[in-house]
Design an enzyme around this catalytic site. Structure first.
Site, mmCIF file in Angstrom:
data_model
loop_
_atom_site.group_PDB
_atom_site.id
_atom_site.type_symbol
_atom_site.label_atom_id
_atom_site.label_comp_id
_atom_site.label_asym_id
_atom_site.label_seq_id
_atom_site.Cartn_x
_atom_site.Cartn_y
_atom_site.Cartn_z
ATOM 1 N N ASP A 110 107.913 45.067 44.151
ATOM 2 C CA ASP A 110 107.327 46.592 44.483
ATOM 3 C C ASP A 110 108.726 47.365 45.269
ATOM 4 O O ASP A 110 109.468 46.548 45.798
ATOM 5 C CB ASP A 110 106.312 46.626 45.554
ATOM 6 C CG ASP A 110 105.104 46.276 45.172
ATOM 7 O OD1 ASP A 110 104.790 46.449 43.856
ATOM 8 O OD2 ASP A 110 104.098 45.646 45.945
ATOM 9 N N ASP A 128 101.812 49.163 39.180
ATOM 10 C CA ASP A 128 100.470 49.496 39.973
ATOM 11 C C ASP A 128 100.075 50.943 39.563
ATOM 12 O O ASP A 128 99.016 51.466 39.484
ATOM 13 C CB ASP A 128 101.020 49.534 41.364
ATOM 14 C CG ASP A 128 101.080 47.970 41.924
ATOM 15 O OD1 ASP A 128 100.746 47.252 41.395
ATOM 16 O OD2 ASP A 128 101.929 48.015 42.836
#
Length: 146
Positions: A110, A128
Site C-alpha cells: 500500500d 483497492d
C-alpha cells in the site's frame, strides 16, 4: 475486450506497487500535497483496514474463490449490462493485483496515504481503488434493477 481491460488495470497496479517497493520502501515517503496526501510505503498483512492480520492463507483461498466466480460470470455467462461488466472488470483486476502481492510477498503493498489534520485514512493502493469503484458500480447496477 474484458481481458484487455483487466490486464491493463492489473499492469497499472503491478507497476505502481513495484515502484513503491523499489523507491518508497528505500527512499522514504513523498509529500505530494502537504497536510493532505503522501506516497508512503506500507506492508499490509491483513485485509481492508488491516483486519484479519497475518491470515494470508485464508485470504488467498477466499480471494481465489471469489475471482474464479467472477471470471466464470464474465466469460461463461457473459452478462449484457455494460455497467455490470465494468464493475466486475474493476473488482477482478483489483482482487488479482492484491492476490499476487499476498501470494508472492506475503503482504499487500500500500502506498496512497490521505490525511487531514490528525485524521489518517487507511493507506491503500490502486487495486483497492479498483475494487471500491467496481463495488460502487455493482451497487448502482443492483439498485437500478437491470
Amino acid at each position: 475486450m474484458a481481458i484487455l481491460v483487466i490486464v491493463f488495470l492489473l499492469l497499472l497496479d503491478i507497476i505502481s506497487k513495484q515502484w513503491a517497493l523499489r523507491y518508497l520502501a528505500v527512499e522514504g515517503d513523498i509529500t505530494v500535497i502537504k497536510g493532505f496526501f503522501n506516497l508512503a510505503y506500507l506492508e499490509n498483512r491483513g485485509a481492508a483496514f488491516g483486519i484479519l492480520q497475518n491470515k494470508q492463507i485464508f485470504l488467498i483461498i477466499i480471494t481465489s474463490i471469489i475471482i474464479l466466480g467472477m471470471l466464470y460470470y464474465v466469460f461463461i455467462l457473459k452478462p449484457k449490462s455494460k455497467l455490470l461488466n465494468w464493475s466486475l472488470y474493476l473488482i477482478i483486476a483489483g482482487a488479482v493485483g492484491n492476490l499476487i502481492d499476498r501470494s508472492f510477498l506475503g503482504f499487500v503493498v500500500d502506498f496512497l496515504e490521505f490525511h487531514y489534520k490528525s485524521y489518517y485514512f487507511p493507506t491503500f493502493n490502486l487495486a483497492d481503488t479498483f475494487v471500491v469503484i467496481g463495488t460502487g458500480l455493482l451497487i448502482i447496477y443492483v439498485l437500478k434493477g437491470e
